[in-house]
Design a protein around this motif. Structure first.
Motif, PDB file in Angstrom:
ATOM      1  N   TYR A   1      -3.511   5.937  -0.590  1.00  0.00           N
ATOM      2  CA  TYR A   1      -4.332   6.749   0.319  1.00  0.00           C
ATOM      3  C   TYR A   1      -3.698   8.121   0.490  1.00  0.00           C
ATOM      4  O   TYR A   1      -2.558   8.231   0.939  1.00  0.00           O
ATOM      5  CB  TYR A   1      -4.412   6.046   1.675  1.00  0.00           C
ATOM      6  CG  TYR A   1      -5.495   6.578   2.584  1.00  0.00           C
ATOM      7  CD1 TYR A   1      -6.732   5.941   2.671  1.00  0.00           C
ATOM      8  CD2 TYR A   1      -5.281   7.712   3.370  1.00  0.00           C
ATOM      9  CE1 TYR A   1      -7.732   6.426   3.500  1.00  0.00           C
ATOM     10  CE2 TYR A   1      -6.276   8.196   4.204  1.00  0.00           C
ATOM     11  CZ  TYR A   1      -7.496   7.542   4.266  1.00  0.00           C
ATOM     12  OH  TYR A   1      -8.483   8.027   5.092  1.00  0.00           O
TER      13      TYR A   1
ATOM     14  N   TYR B   1       0.847   5.314   1.281  1.00  0.00           N
ATOM     15  CA  TYR B   1       0.217   6.431   1.984  1.00  0.00           C
ATOM     16  C   TYR B   1       0.956   7.711   1.607  1.00  0.00           C
ATOM     17  O   TYR B   1       2.194   7.745   1.627  1.00  0.00           O
ATOM     18  CB  TYR B   1       0.297   6.223   3.513  1.00  0.00           C
ATOM     19  CG  TYR B   1      -0.231   7.424   4.274  1.00  0.00           C
ATOM     20  CD1 TYR B   1      -1.598   7.582   4.475  1.00  0.00           C
ATOM     21  CD2 TYR B   1       0.628   8.417   4.744  1.00  0.00           C
ATOM     22  CE1 TYR B   1      -2.095   8.700   5.130  1.00  0.00           C
ATOM     23  CE2 TYR B   1       0.138   9.533   5.402  1.00  0.00           C
ATOM     24  CZ  TYR B   1      -1.226   9.668   5.593  1.00  0.00           C
ATOM     25  OH  TYR B   1      -1.715  10.781   6.240  1.00  0.00           O
TER      26      TYR B   1
ATOM     27  N   THR C   1      -3.354  -0.435  -2.922  1.00  0.00           N
ATOM     28  CA  THR C   1      -4.132   0.693  -2.377  1.00  0.00           C
ATOM     29  C   THR C   1      -3.239   1.924  -2.299  1.00  0.00           C
ATOM     30  O   THR C   1      -2.038   1.818  -2.034  1.00  0.00           O
ATOM     31  CB  THR C   1      -4.702   0.420  -0.966  1.00  0.00           C
ATOM     32  OG1 THR C   1      -3.640   0.484  -0.004  1.00  0.00           O
ATOM     33  CG2 THR C   1      -5.416  -0.909  -0.851  1.00  0.00           C
TER      34      THR C   1
ATOM     35  N   GLN D   1      -4.853  -3.097   5.345  1.00  0.00           N
ATOM     36  CA  GLN D   1      -3.417  -3.381   5.200  1.00  0.00           C
ATOM     37  C   GLN D   1      -2.687  -3.113   6.531  1.00  0.00           C
ATOM     38  O   GLN D   1      -1.838  -3.904   6.951  1.00  0.00           O
ATOM     39  CB  GLN D   1      -2.848  -2.478   4.091  1.00  0.00           C
ATOM     40  CG  GLN D   1      -1.423  -2.791   3.707  1.00  0.00           C
ATOM     41  CD  GLN D   1      -1.322  -3.861   2.628  1.00  0.00           C
ATOM     42  OE1 GLN D   1      -2.319  -4.487   2.236  1.00  0.00           O
ATOM     43  NE2 GLN D   1      -0.126  -4.085   2.134  1.00  0.00           N
TER      44      GLN D   1
ATOM     45  N   GLU E   1      -7.640   0.475  -4.935  1.00  0.00           N
ATOM     46  CA  GLU E   1      -8.482   1.415  -4.182  1.00  0.00           C
ATOM     47  C   GLU E   1      -7.636   2.681  -4.020  1.00  0.00           C
ATOM     48  O   GLU E   1      -6.540   2.639  -3.471  1.00  0.00           O
ATOM     49  CB  GLU E   1      -8.820   0.809  -2.816  1.00  0.00           C
ATOM     50  CG  GLU E   1      -9.621   1.739  -1.928  1.00  0.00           C
ATOM     51  CD  GLU E   1      -9.664   1.220  -0.497  1.00  0.00           C
ATOM     52  OE1 GLU E   1     -10.623   0.529  -0.152  1.00  0.00           O
ATOM     53  OE2 GLU E   1      -8.716   1.521   0.272  1.00  0.00           O
TER      54      GLU E   1
ATOM     55  N   TYR F   1       3.512  -1.173   3.785  1.00  0.00           N
ATOM     56  CA  TYR F   1       3.056   0.076   3.148  1.00  0.00           C
ATOM     57  C   TYR F   1       4.207   1.067   3.102  1.00  0.00           C
ATOM     58  O   TYR F   1       5.063   1.085   3.985  1.00  0.00           O
ATOM     59  CB  TYR F   1       1.838   0.672   3.867  1.00  0.00           C
ATOM     60  CG  TYR F   1       2.063   1.004   5.314  1.00  0.00           C
ATOM     61  CD1 TYR F   1       1.916   0.041   6.299  1.00  0.00           C
ATOM     62  CD2 TYR F   1       2.438   2.285   5.705  1.00  0.00           C
ATOM     63  CE1 TYR F   1       2.145   0.332   7.630  1.00  0.00           C
ATOM     64  CE2 TYR F   1       2.666   2.586   7.042  1.00  0.00           C
ATOM     65  CZ  TYR F   1       2.516   1.605   7.991  1.00  0.00           C
ATOM     66  OH  TYR F   1       2.753   1.893   9.311  1.00  0.00           O
TER      67      TYR F   1
ATOM     68  N   SER G   1       0.850  -1.181   0.000  1.00  0.00           N
ATOM     69  CA  SER G   1       0.000   0.000   0.000  1.00  0.00           C
ATOM     70  C   SER G   1       0.888   1.234   0.000  1.00  0.00           C
ATOM     71  O   SER G   1       2.061   1.164   0.370  1.00  0.00           O
ATOM     72  CB  SER G   1      -0.906   0.000   1.232  1.00  0.00           C
ATOM     73  OG  SER G   1      -1.887  -1.001   1.096  1.00  0.00           O
TER      74      SER G   1
ATOM     75  N   SER H   1     -12.395  -0.500   4.146  1.00  0.00           N
ATOM     76  CA  SER H   1     -11.254   0.258   3.624  1.00  0.00           C
ATOM     77  C   SER H   1     -10.100  -0.721   3.411  1.00  0.00           C
ATOM     78  O   SER H   1      -9.499  -1.224   4.361  1.00  0.00           O
ATOM     79  CB  SER H   1     -10.842   1.334   4.635  1.00  0.00           C
ATOM     80  OG  SER H   1      -9.535   1.779   4.328  1.00  0.00           O
ATOM     81  N   GLN H   2      -9.808  -1.009   2.149  1.00  0.00           N
ATOM     82  CA  GLN H   2      -8.733  -1.972   1.849  1.00  0.00           C
ATOM     83  C   GLN H   2      -7.389  -1.434   2.334  1.00  0.00           C
ATOM     84  O   GLN H   2      -6.509  -2.192   2.731  1.00  0.00           O
ATOM     85  CB  GLN H   2      -8.675  -2.260   0.342  1.00  0.00           C
ATOM     86  CG  GLN H   2      -9.959  -2.842  -0.228  1.00  0.00           C
ATOM     87  CD  GLN H   2     -10.382  -4.129   0.467  1.00  0.00           C
ATOM     88  OE1 GLN H   2      -9.572  -5.028   0.673  1.00  0.00           O
ATOM     89  NE2 GLN H   2     -11.652  -4.211   0.856  1.00  0.00           N
ATOM     90  N   HIS H   3      -7.257  -0.108   2.288  1.00  0.00           N
ATOM     91  CA  HIS H   3      -5.993   0.490   2.733  1.00  0.00           C
ATOM     92  C   HIS H   3      -5.805   0.287   4.241  1.00  0.00           C
ATOM     93  O   HIS H   3      -4.743  -0.135   4.694  1.00  0.00           O
ATOM     94  CB  HIS H   3      -5.973   1.978   2.385  1.00  0.00           C
ATOM     95  CG  HIS H   3      -4.670   2.616   2.726  1.00  0.00           C
ATOM     96  ND1 HIS H   3      -3.577   2.557   1.896  1.00  0.00           N
ATOM     97  CD2 HIS H   3      -4.263   3.279   3.838  1.00  0.00           C
ATOM     98  CE1 HIS H   3      -2.564   3.165   2.471  1.00  0.00           C
ATOM     99  NE2 HIS H   3      -2.946   3.614   3.646  1.00  0.00           N
ATOM    100  N   ASN H   4      -6.855   0.579   4.993  1.00  0.00           N
ATOM    101  CA  ASN H   4      -6.699   0.423   6.449  1.00  0.00           C
ATOM    102  C   ASN H   4      -6.587  -1.047   6.847  1.00  0.00           C
ATOM    103  O   ASN H   4      -5.910  -1.374   7.829  1.00  0.00           O
ATOM    104  CB  ASN H   4      -7.846   1.124   7.190  1.00  0.00           C
ATOM    105  CG  ASN H   4      -7.674   2.639   7.124  1.00  0.00           C
ATOM    106  OD1 ASN H   4      -6.564   3.133   6.926  1.00  0.00           O
ATOM    107  ND2 ASN H   4      -8.765   3.363   7.261  1.00  0.00           N
TER     108      ASN H   4
END
Ligand code: SF4
Length: 399
Positions: A60, A7, A58, A266, A92, A273, A5, A261-264
């Protein structure tokens, strides 16, 4: 190979809310063009040091207020990400947005960049509570933002709400929930207010200008929210997060719902990430990384020509701590047990660490299962409903 991911931290806000202790700054928007440039340099610096193009599922944009960025910034950053990583076509791609910063045209253009999930900071529908929090929007801005987002084709919206405010009543909390539910988002994140050091709210509390939050009332508000969201067919998949199931989804619903939330997820699954931007954190190749906090320092570091650094460091990295196996196991438990449906899967744990949960945590598991705070669901160890409010005490015995 596990997908990664990304961020990206956007540390700019028009005004600092009274309760906020995030790494964000008001009055520095003039730095945005240089900051966007610096973000791209950081992505390039990191990916140049990787042995191969790494898969990313993902992305974000968090903050701060990412919706202060011009549309061209999202286009440029997403292009740079797609060059440096193997960005999944189904990725996402989320942004946090402050409802008062959005327009119909902005959302149309944003959706066209590939951003496909919006997380809106509603916080409350009560005008007095929004003023107390020093939010720069009205509830009407949330209604407009949701309407425009739907028109722009966003079909994955989340609303953030805060409860447990001093002088908040159960009635105003219920009214905020009802007004949020009426907007039919796919997802809710509900957070109890914590009064953090260094915030205006903390100073007001220390001077006795506001009453201390009432934890019993906050617990009642949480339970009310759990009941109302369940009645409205939202699945709670994390202590503070709920999502609608997607009826078209072929995926099983027994664990985290499709619109979670696919990111969260993770983070909660303790998966890798990358963190880009001022103050961003990452977890890559067994290192927890942390970037320099101030936007000006970040821009300066990323504008200097530096010799390539050892992956996953970049010129913005101020700390890269190696995580040993024992720490990683504890973190996996602490974060995974927050997932109220999937918890920690024994088979995944064994595949990752080569031991079963019982081989490490036999005593803790027996104790909390006997107390009715943990349970097994197939091979998943998870909190019971009674355990949700006692999560922190339970997690502390697994690290
Ligand atoms: S909008 Fe969000 S990040 Fe910005 S000051 Fe308010 S709470 Fe903090």
């Amino acid at each position: 190979m596990n997908a990664n991911s990304v961020y990206l931290h956007i540390p700019f806000c028009r005004h600092r809310c009274a309760y906020c202790d995030f790494n964000t700054f008001a009055g520095q928007q003039a730095r945005i063009p240089d900051y966007v440039e610096a973000l791209q340099r950081e992505i390039q610096a990191l990916t140049a040091g990787a042995a191969e193009r790494l898969p990313v599922h993902t992305v974000y944009f968090g903050g701060g207020t990412p919706s202060l960025l011009p549309i061209s910034a999202f286009e440029q950053i997403l292009t740079t990400l797609a060059r440096g990583f193997l960005l999944s076509p189904e990725a996402e791609i989320s942004i946090e947005a402050n409802p008062g910063t959005l327009t119909a045209d902005y959302l149309q253009a944003l959706r066209a960049t590939g951003v496909n999930r919006l997380s809106l900071g509603m916080q409350s529908a009560d005008p007095g509570e929004l003023i107390f929090l020093e939010r720069q929007h009205h509830f009407e801005d949330v209604i407009n933002a949701v309407t425009w987002a739907r028109q722009a084709g966003f079909n994955n919206l989340s609303l953030d709400l805060i409860f447990g405010l001093p002088e908040q009543h159960l009635g105003t909390w219920e009214a905020s929930l009802d007004r949020g539910l009426a907007l039919a988002p796919e997802h809710f994140s509900l957070y109890a207010l914590t009064i953090e050091h260094g915030t205006p709210l903390k100073r007001q509390a220390d001077l006795g200008l506001i009453p201390a939050p009432d934890p019993d009332l906050a617990a009642e508000m949480y339970e009310l929210a759990c009941a109302k969201l369940t009645d409205a067919d939202y699945l709670q998949y994390e202590i503070s997060n709920w999502a609608k199931e997607n009826s078209n989804s072929p995926l099983p619903t027994s664990h985290s719902p499709f619109l979670a939330s696919q990111h969260n997820l993770q983070y909660w699954r303790n998966q890798p990430y990358f963190g880009f931007g001022a103050g961003a954190h990452g977890f890559v190749s067994g290192f927890r990384t942390r970037n320099v906090l101030a936007p000006a320092a970040y821009i300066r570091r990323m504008s200097l020509t530096a010799a390539p650094l050892e992956f996953p460091r970049t010129p913005a990295t101020v700390n890269a701590q190696s995580i040993d196996r024992e720490t990683e196991i504890g973190e996996t438990m602490m974060m995974g047990l927050r997932l109220t449906r999937e918890g920690v899967s024994d088979s995944r744990f064994q595949a990752r660490f080569g031991v079963t949960l019982r081989e490490i945590y036999d005593k803790q598991i027996d104790k909390f299962v006997a107390w009715g705070l943990l349970e097994w669901a197939d091979d998943h160890l998870r909190l019971t409903e009674r355990g949700y409010l006692l999560g922190n005490q339970i997690f502390s015995e697994f690290i």
